[in-house]
Each structure stands twice: as C-alpha cells, then as structure tokens.
Design an enzyme around this catalytic site. Structure first.
Site, mmCIF file in Angstrom:
data_model
loop_
_atom_site.group_PDB
_atom_site.id
_atom_site.type_symbol
_atom_site.label_atom_id
_atom_site.label_comp_id
_atom_site.label_asym_id
_atom_site.label_seq_id
_atom_site.Cartn_x
_atom_site.Cartn_y
_atom_site.Cartn_z
ATOM 1 N N ASN A 9 0.882 -1.174 0.000
ATOM 2 C CA ASN A 9 0.000 0.000 0.000
ATOM 3 C C ASN A 9 0.914 1.217 0.000
ATOM 4 O O ASN A 9 1.517 1.541 1.021
ATOM 5 C CB ASN A 9 -0.888 -0.042 1.254
ATOM 6 N N LYS A 11 0.163 4.299 -0.327
ATOM 7 C CA LYS A 11 -0.438 5.522 0.232
ATOM 8 C C LYS A 11 -0.135 6.703 -0.697
ATOM 9 O O LYS A 11 -0.061 6.518 -1.911
ATOM 10 C CB LYS A 11 0.054 5.738 1.663
ATOM 11 N N HIS A 98 -9.325 1.227 4.787
ATOM 12 C CA HIS A 98 -8.033 1.322 5.479
ATOM 13 C C HIS A 98 -8.220 2.206 6.714
ATOM 14 O O HIS A 98 -9.016 3.139 6.701
ATOM 15 C CB HIS A 98 -6.978 1.905 4.535
ATOM 16 N N GLU A 100 -6.613 4.568 7.849
ATOM 17 C CA GLU A 100 -6.449 6.013 7.597
ATOM 18 C C GLU A 100 -7.720 6.594 6.990
ATOM 19 O O GLU A 100 -8.071 7.750 7.253
ATOM 20 C CB GLU A 100 -5.227 6.240 6.690
ATOM 21 N N GLU A 170 -5.380 -5.174 10.373
ATOM 22 C CA GLU A 170 -4.333 -4.186 10.607
ATOM 23 C C GLU A 170 -4.593 -3.453 11.921
ATOM 24 O O GLU A 170 -5.369 -2.476 11.956
ATOM 25 C CB GLU A 170 -4.306 -3.162 9.470
ATOM 26 N N GLY A 176 2.586 1.924 10.679
ATOM 27 C CA GLY A 176 3.549 3.014 10.536
ATOM 28 C C GLY A 176 4.251 3.392 11.830
ATOM 29 O O GLY A 176 4.905 4.430 11.919
ATOM 30 N N SER A 215 3.508 -2.517 10.169
ATOM 31 C CA SER A 215 4.962 -2.602 10.343
ATOM 32 C C SER A 215 5.566 -3.945 9.924
ATOM 33 O O SER A 215 6.512 -4.425 10.552
ATOM 34 C CB SER A 215 5.354 -2.242 11.780
ATOM 35 N N GLY A 236 2.943 -1.180 4.178
ATOM 36 C CA GLY A 236 3.101 0.231 3.811
ATOM 37 C C GLY A 236 4.563 0.558 3.575
ATOM 38 O O GLY A 236 5.123 0.347 2.494
HETATM 39 P P1 PGA Z 1 3.009 -0.014 7.550
HETATM 40 O O1 PGA Z 1 1.551 0.288 6.917
HETATM 41 O O2 PGA Z 1 3.491 -1.299 6.934
HETATM 42 O O3 PGA Z 1 3.842 1.176 7.152
HETATM 43 O O4 PGA Z 1 2.818 -0.133 9.022
HETATM 44 C C1 PGA Z 1 0.632 -0.746 6.702
HETATM 45 C C2 PGA Z 1 -0.647 -0.208 6.112
HETATM 46 O O5 PGA Z 1 -1.032 0.927 6.429
HETATM 47 O O6 PGA Z 1 -1.320 -0.887 5.309
#
Ligand code: PGA
Length: 256
Positions: A9, A11, A98, A100, A170, A176, A215, A236
């Site tokens: 992803n 973003k 997601h 976010e 998630e 993140g 992560s 991400g």
């Molecule tokens: P991350 O993000 O791997 O940077 O933690 C995962 C995601 O938001 O799908």
C-alpha cells in the site's frame, strides 16, 4: 495450500522516478526466482497506468489496484474515485476501509458497507481492512471491535461472493509505528475473524484469505507468514523500495 498474498500500500507516496527505480530493483532482486506468491501494489490512482506499463515491460506479474473508491459510480463528488473507473482502467482490486480512511476521512460502517457492495457489483475484488486501536486492545475489546466492523460492513455481501474479498487485519497501533503485533497476537485475531465470518455471516471463514498489516518488514515477514492463520501481508513503509518489497515476496517462497 495457502495462496500467500504480499500487497504493498503505497499511500500518497512515490514519484514517477521512484516507481521506475522500484521496478528496476524489484526485477533485479527476483530475476533468478519464479515467485510463487501473489504480489501486488496499490499505488495512487493516477499511477495505475504507469505501474501497468512497468509490469508489462519488465515481464512481471504484479496485481495492481486502487487504495479507495467512492460509494457511487458518478456524479458531483469532486476529487473522488469511481469504482467503475477503477474497473475501466483494469484495476485488479481496491482497498476499502483502510484505518487512515476510517480515522482521517471519517468513514463509518454504512459508507464502508456501500463501498464494498458497489465494488463487488463491478466485479472489482476488495481488500477490506479491519483493526482495533491501542485503547481498544488494552481494554480487551479487540474481538468485539472486529466483530462490530465485520458484521456491520460485510453483512450484505452474499456468501457466494466471499472469494471476492480479502481481509486485511491491521491493528491501528501497529501501522507506521514500527510496532508489530506479535505473531501469536496476529494469529489469534485472524482466527477470531474466521470465526466471526463463519458464525455471524455464514461464510466459510476458513477459506477467506486474511492478510496481516502493521509494520511488516523483511526482518519479521517470515515469522508472521509461518503462523497458520496468516495468509500474507499488507505492507506500507517496507513496500516502497523494490529490493525491500522483493525480500518480502521472497520470504513467502519457503511456504510452497
Ligand atoms: P506499515 O503500513 O506497513 O507502514 O505499518 C501498513 C498499512 O497501512 O497498510
């Protein structure tokens, strides 16, 4: 045999130059291996065509999809992305819900349910995201939150369409942040999700592909994939560089 999916992803990241470099690095890192897993990227919608061209010219097999779509096909919705347009531009899937989108853009159960429904109406497979906040986990509510999200948002999906949906678990506190759920925490949440799908929606929960996200990186990917309930990863930060993403895909080779 599990069909492992490693999905990036991106973003709101990556310039055109970054994308070219990503594909060059990925190709180099995987050129001696026939990758067995399903691997894919959700770039910014504007970049769908660029990725499709890179994929083709490098002889790779990425699935390429959207990060979000609207709950209506057309109309006065400035800035939104129509699921019909994603389909027209040959998107292979779209992410929906997601964390976010839930937190920053205030997406709630009803809106998410409509988005899922419309994407499926267009035969656009969905990677649907769920997960709890740190506060919810610490107060022992993880399973309740997963159940609330899933039953409210997937209740109208006919069980015969369940294979059009991949679920991404998630935990919000792991996205993140560099904090990863332990393999046993993630495995348990995935087992709970399978149970909820089976008991509350009448799906065959054991058959649903469930990815872990939060992560994931080359150092922890193999351990997470070794968990029996985990079918892959939604990634991400560690998906932005071609060599890092290649390492994630290569770590899945062991499981075939
Ligand atoms: P991350 O993000 O791997 O940077 O933690 C995962 C995601 O938001 O799908």
């Amino acid at each position: 045999m599990r069909n492992i999916h490693i999905i990036g992803n991106w973003k709101m990241n990556q310039t055109l130059k970054d994308i070219e470099l990503f594909f060059t690095e990925f190709k180099k890192a995987t050129s001696h291996t026939k990758l067995q897993c399903v691997y894919g990227i959700a770039p910014q919608a504007l970049h769908l065509g660029t990725l499709q061209e890179q994929n083709k010219s490098k002889g790779l097999s990425f699935i390429i999809g959207g990060q979000n779509c609207h709950d209506q096909d057309k109309g006065a919705f400035t800035g939104e992305i129509s699921p019909q347009s994603l389909k027209d531009f040959n998107a292979d899937f779209t992410l929906i819900a997601h964390s976010e989108r839930r937190a920053i853009f205030n997406e709630g159960h009803d809106l998410i349910a409509r988005k899922v429904q419309l994407a499926l109406d267009h035969n656009l497979p969905v990677i649907y995201c769920v997960g709890e906040t740190l506060e919810e986990r610490e107060s022992g509510k993880t399973r309740d939150i997963l159940k609330e999200q899933i039953t409210a948002e997937l209740q109208k999906v006919a069980p015969q369409l369940q294979d059009q949906i991949i679920i991404a678990y998630e935990p919000v506190w792991a996205i993140g942040t560099g904090k990863t759920a332990t393999p046993s925490e993630a495995n348990q949440a995935h087992a709970d999700i399978r149970e909820i799908l089976t008991e509350d929606l009448g799906w065959q929960g054991k058959k649903t592909i469930i990815l872990y996200g939060g992560s994931v990186k080359p150092e922890n990917c193999e351990e997470l994939l070794s968990c029996p309930e985990i079918d892959g990863a939604l990634v991400g930060g560690a998906s932005l560089k071609g060599d890092s993403f290649a390492k994630l895909c290569l770590s899945a080779q062991k499981f075939y």
